[in-house]
Write a protein that holds these residues in place. Structure first.
Motif, mmCIF file in Angstrom:
data_model
loop_
_atom_site.group_PDB
_atom_site.id
_atom_site.type_symbol
_atom_site.label_atom_id
_atom_site.label_comp_id
_atom_site.label_asym_id
_atom_site.label_seq_id
_atom_site.Cartn_x
_atom_site.Cartn_y
_atom_site.Cartn_z
ATOM 1 N N ILE A 345 -4.705 4.231 6.333
ATOM 2 C CA ILE A 345 -4.638 2.836 6.775
ATOM 3 C C ILE A 345 -5.972 2.418 7.380
ATOM 4 O O ILE A 345 -6.428 1.287 7.202
ATOM 5 C CB ILE A 345 -3.497 2.661 7.795
ATOM 6 C CG1 ILE A 345 -2.149 2.897 7.107
ATOM 7 C CG2 ILE A 345 -3.536 1.267 8.428
ATOM 8 C CD1 ILE A 345 -0.968 2.950 8.050
ATOM 9 N N GLY A 348 -7.408 -1.108 9.315
ATOM 10 C CA GLY A 348 -6.397 -2.096 8.929
ATOM 11 C C GLY A 348 -6.896 -3.517 8.874
ATOM 12 O O GLY A 348 -6.093 -4.460 8.729
ATOM 13 N N GLN A 484 2.776 2.564 8.905
ATOM 14 C CA GLN A 484 3.005 1.798 7.688
ATOM 15 C C GLN A 484 4.260 0.937 7.828
ATOM 16 O O GLN A 484 4.289 -0.216 7.375
ATOM 17 C CB GLN A 484 3.143 2.733 6.492
ATOM 18 C CG GLN A 484 3.258 2.015 5.150
ATOM 19 C CD GLN A 484 2.059 1.129 4.867
ATOM 20 O OE1 GLN A 484 0.921 1.588 4.879
ATOM 21 N NE2 GLN A 484 2.300 -0.161 4.598
#
Length: 528
Positions: A345, A348, A484
């Motif tokens: 991730i 982000g 997530q």
């Protein structure tokens, strides 16, 4: 006292912040992607010529509202509490957990409990012996009714006394996160006699390096070296004074004038402190700046509004502009060097990029084409008020009119979590450094800042599963799944950037470091 700032009457601090953000957004500001990162060390080693009879003065922005660790309302209380209260576990500057009042800890074979072996021959400052019974009394209080820190060790089901210096901590879901929690307020051991007397909140009695000799609320606390401490090698100054200075410039002035030997400073003050010859310690920490909202109240009960807020915040402008590179822009609530951080991730910023047009469109889709009004509370510390002003300005660009109330720390909880009279809270996270601390403080049912609609069951389940294994390598993939899930189902908690903590010291100060907690543990500080 409450200070209210509205967008219709923007104070000077906000105007300066706005100018900085506009420059950053327009590309006219200097490149601050790295900022001050890497310029300063995270530790100043002990100098051999220290004076054991010296007096040390330190200035900080937050002081504890109670000397009873179970009544602490902020993780930042740790700074004032730590000299008095040794913990069961010590968190080293790099975040490793090491022995303190517990000399070792061993998970049971089934992983549902942890056995602690306790240090023998230790007494509290009132002469009461430290033993398994004292540990049980303290931990039962920490997790019990009326404790303000109960959620930080909510996984603790019971404490069993094995013998005089061994206890078993039963935690069927969360044994892995429990040990880390014992290095902070939940692990602070107070004298059972002082607890029974009912005076602990005003008269602290711990097993720590120092005792309190005088304290003046909202001003200062004096400490003196304690006789009979179990590790006299870390008693390198005879006395200390910790001064409360909520205003950033006041702390810097006190440092520059010689009123104090060390102080917490902000990124924009580092150059001035450096030019004046002060030494600085800094490192990335578990602290992060955030915006959180009450998702049980309209319009924040609408997922589209939560998404709009995420797109409306320019994390890069705040982290690299306002914080001058000392707050890494990201949507994850864990620092990059944490085992919980998901490399897949990353920061982000591609997930929730700064996109005011998209934010406005989402608000329109949610039924608010003309924008919304909201009130946010923040702590009345200069840096937090200025952070709130920066967010206030950014939200205003998409039609969100936010009023800010700046209040002392206890009132933040009262207005946002208890009375629910404001819709949002803007502050830095100051909970347990273990990744589970974020869940226990913000996401799980009963958490201090979980005041809205419950997060998805998937997030709750993953948070509890991730807290259970003792091995960080087993926990890491669970936190990646949890992050997530927080993207797929946006929550009321919106991380903005991961903070570097900064302290400046006179050149005669040594044996100090910045730890991953982001709060000073001045155990062993020395002056030449």
């Amino acid at each position: 006292m409450t200070l209210t700032l509205s967008r219709r009457c923007v104070p000077l601090g906000a105007l300066l912040t706005v100018a900085l953000l506009v420059l950053a957004a327009c590309g006219s500001a200097p490149n601050r992607t790295e900022g001050h990162q890497g310029q300063y060390v995270d530790e100043i080693p002990l100098q051999d010529d220290f004076d054991p009879e010296a007096h040390f003065d330190y200035a900080y922005s937050v002081a504890t509202s109670s000397w009873d660790p179970t009544q602490s309302v902020s993780g930042y209380d740790f700074v004032f509490l730590a000299p008095v209260y040794d913990r069961l576990v010590w968190s080293s500057p790099n975040g490793d957990l090491e022995p303190m009042l517990a000399t070792s800890w061993t998970p049971t074979a089934d992983g549902t409990a942890v056995d602690l072996t306790l240090r023998e021959g230790v007494t509290f400052s009132d002469g009461t012996p430290f033993n398994a019974e004292a540990v049980k009394i303290n931990l039962d209080r920490a997790v019990g009714e009326g404790s303000r820190i109960a959620t930080e060790i909510a996984q603790l089901e019971s404490v069993e006394i094995i013998d005089e210096y061994t206890v078993r901590l039963v935690a069927p879901t969360g044994a892995g996160a429990l040990v880390g929690s014992l290095s902070q307020r939940a692990g602070m051991m107070a004298s059972p006699a002082a607890i029974e007397s009912g005076t602990l909140g005003q008269q602290p009695v711990g097993a720590g390096v120092y005792v309190v000799t005088e304290t003046v609320a909202a001003n200062y606390t004096d400490f003196a070296k304690r006789e009979g401490y179990w590790d006299p090698s870390v008693q390198r100054v005879a006395t200390m004074t910790f001064q409360l200075m909520t205003d950033d410039q006041t702390r810097l002035n006190a440092l520059l004038s010689g009123q104090v030997d060390g102080a917490s400073v902000r990124a924009f003050q580092m150059n001035a402190a450096d030019r004046a010859g002060f030494n600085m310690v800094s490192r990335p920490t578990s602290l992060f700046a955030y915006l959180t909202v009450n998702s049980a109240q309209a319009p924040f009960d609408n997922p589209l509004v939560l998404e709009a807020l995420n797109y409306a915040i320019d994390r890069e402008a705040i982290g690299n502009g306002f914080y001058e590179g000392m707050c890494r822009p990201q949507i994850q609530p864990w620092p990059e060097d944490s085992f919980a951080y998901s490399d897949e991730i990353g920061d982000g910023l591609d997930v929730w990029a700064y996109d005011p047009e998209k934010a406005r469109a989402l608000l329109a889709d949610a039924g608010y084409p003309d924008g919304i009004e909201m009130t946010a509370v923040t702590t009345n510390v200069t840096a937090y008020m200025q952070l709130s002003e920066a967010i206030q300005y950014q939200l205003g660009q998409v039609g969100i009119d936010m009023t800010i109330q700046a209040v002392p720390t206890p009132q933040v909880i009262e207005t946002f979590s208890v009375q629910k009279s404001v819709q949002a809270n803007i502050n830095p996270y100051s909970g347990v450094a273990d990744p589970h601390g974020v869940a226990s403080r913000h996401l799980l049912p009963g958490a201090t800042y979980d005041v809205g609609a419950p997060v998805s069951q998937q997030i709750t389940d993953l948070a509890l599963q991730a807290a259970t294994p003792v091995d960080p390598q087993e926990r890491a993939p669970l936190y990646a799944q949890m992050m997530q899930a927080m993207i797929d189902n946006p929550t009321h908690l919106m991380p903005i950037c991961s903070l570097y903590a900064i302290d400046a010291f006179s050149d005669n100060v040594s044996s100090v470091s910045m730890n991953t907690l982001g709060m000073q543990d001045l155990r062993g500080v020395a002056l030449s």
